[in-house]
Write an enzyme that holds these catalytic residues in place. Structure first.
Site: not given
Ligand SMILES: Nc1nc2c(ncn2[C@@H]2O[C@H](COP(=O)(O)OP(=O)(O)OP(=O)(O)O)[C@@H](O)[C@H]2O)c(=O)[nH]1
Ligand SMILES: [Zn+2]
Length: 203
Positions: A92-95, A161, A133, A163
């Site tokens: 996952c590119e966010h975490h 996921h 995804q 995360c």
């Molecule tokens: N649409 C989508 N979201 C993803 C994917 N992988 C991770 N995420 C989401 O990316 C979002 C990033 O949200 P943020 O609020 O910026 O990050 P955060 O504070 O770490 O969010 P939480 O996970 O809710 O604690 C989260 O809601 C994750 O669940 C993916 O493949 N697709």
């Molecule tokens: Zn993530």
């Protein structure tokens, strides 16, 4: 970055400069996390992580369109071809935490078929990158559509996921399903046939 590596090959050669640069950064990260990077168990960890991360992102060095084009054959077959239960490991590119599950891919040829193994190879080439995804699903679909110009392409991915499991909302059993369709699969009947073929696998 690992260049021109096919996913079935064991990586013996990592780019030394990039490995060293990554390892230096991981050394700092480990220290910032409060650990002693000189203790025995961690001594080689920065380099191990540097290599692991290069492996987990080796898709950047692959050309998915070329993978398909390398094994396309002329064939007058116009039925649905389904490759299901393809393991997916992505990040996952966010975490930068893993998401993993299965991909189900189908297409209806229009004069050209592709070597079956090339479909999981394309899945891997896109999965082994920093991803979401939804984009992964679309990229696989678009690549098959562009290479083969088939009558239709369908891609479904089901994934968990980390995360959402190890941190954050901590939902251990949630599975995310994404889908993407072109051509004939936009028609109800064809899409239903595909879904029924893979449905025992859909949760
Ligand atoms: N649409 C989508 N979201 C993803 C994917 N992988 C991770 N995420 C989401 O990316 C979002 C990033 O949200 P943020 O609020 O910026 O990050 P955060 O504070 O770490 O969010 P939480 O996970 O809710 O604690 C989260 O809601 C994750 O669940 C993916 O493949 N697709
Ligand atoms: Zn993530």
């Amino acid at each position: 970055m690992i260049k021109e590596m096919k996913s079935y090959e064991k990586i013996e050669q990592y780019d030394t400069e990039i490995t060293e640069a990554l390892a230096d950064n991981y050394k700092v990260i480990i220290e910032n996390l409060g650990e002693d990077v000189t203790r025995e168990g961690l001594e080689k960890t920065p380099e191990r992580v540097a290599k692991a991360m290069q492996y987990l992102t080796h898709g950047y060095g692959l050309d998915p369109l070329e993978i398909l084009k390398s094994a396309m054959f002329t064939e007058d077959h116009q039925q649905m071809i389904v490759v299901k239960d393809i393991e997916v490991y992505s990040m996952c590119e966010h975490h930068m935490l893993p998401f993993f599950g299965k991909a189900h891919v189908a297409y209806i040829p229009n004069g050209k078929i592709v070597g079956l193994s090339k479909i999981p190879r394309v899945v891997d080439a896109f999965a082994r990158r920093m991803q979401v995804q939804e984009r992964l699903t679309d990229q696989i679909k678009n690549c098959i559509q562009d290479a083969l110009n088939p009558l239709g392409v369908a891609v479904v991915i089901e994934a968990q996921h980390m995360c959402m499991q190890m941190r954050g909302i901590q939902k251990q059993n949630s599975v995310t399903t994404t889908s993407s369709f072109t051509g004939a699969f936009e028609k109800d009947k064809t899409r239903k046939e595909f879904i029924s073929l893979v449905s025992n696998k859909l949760s």
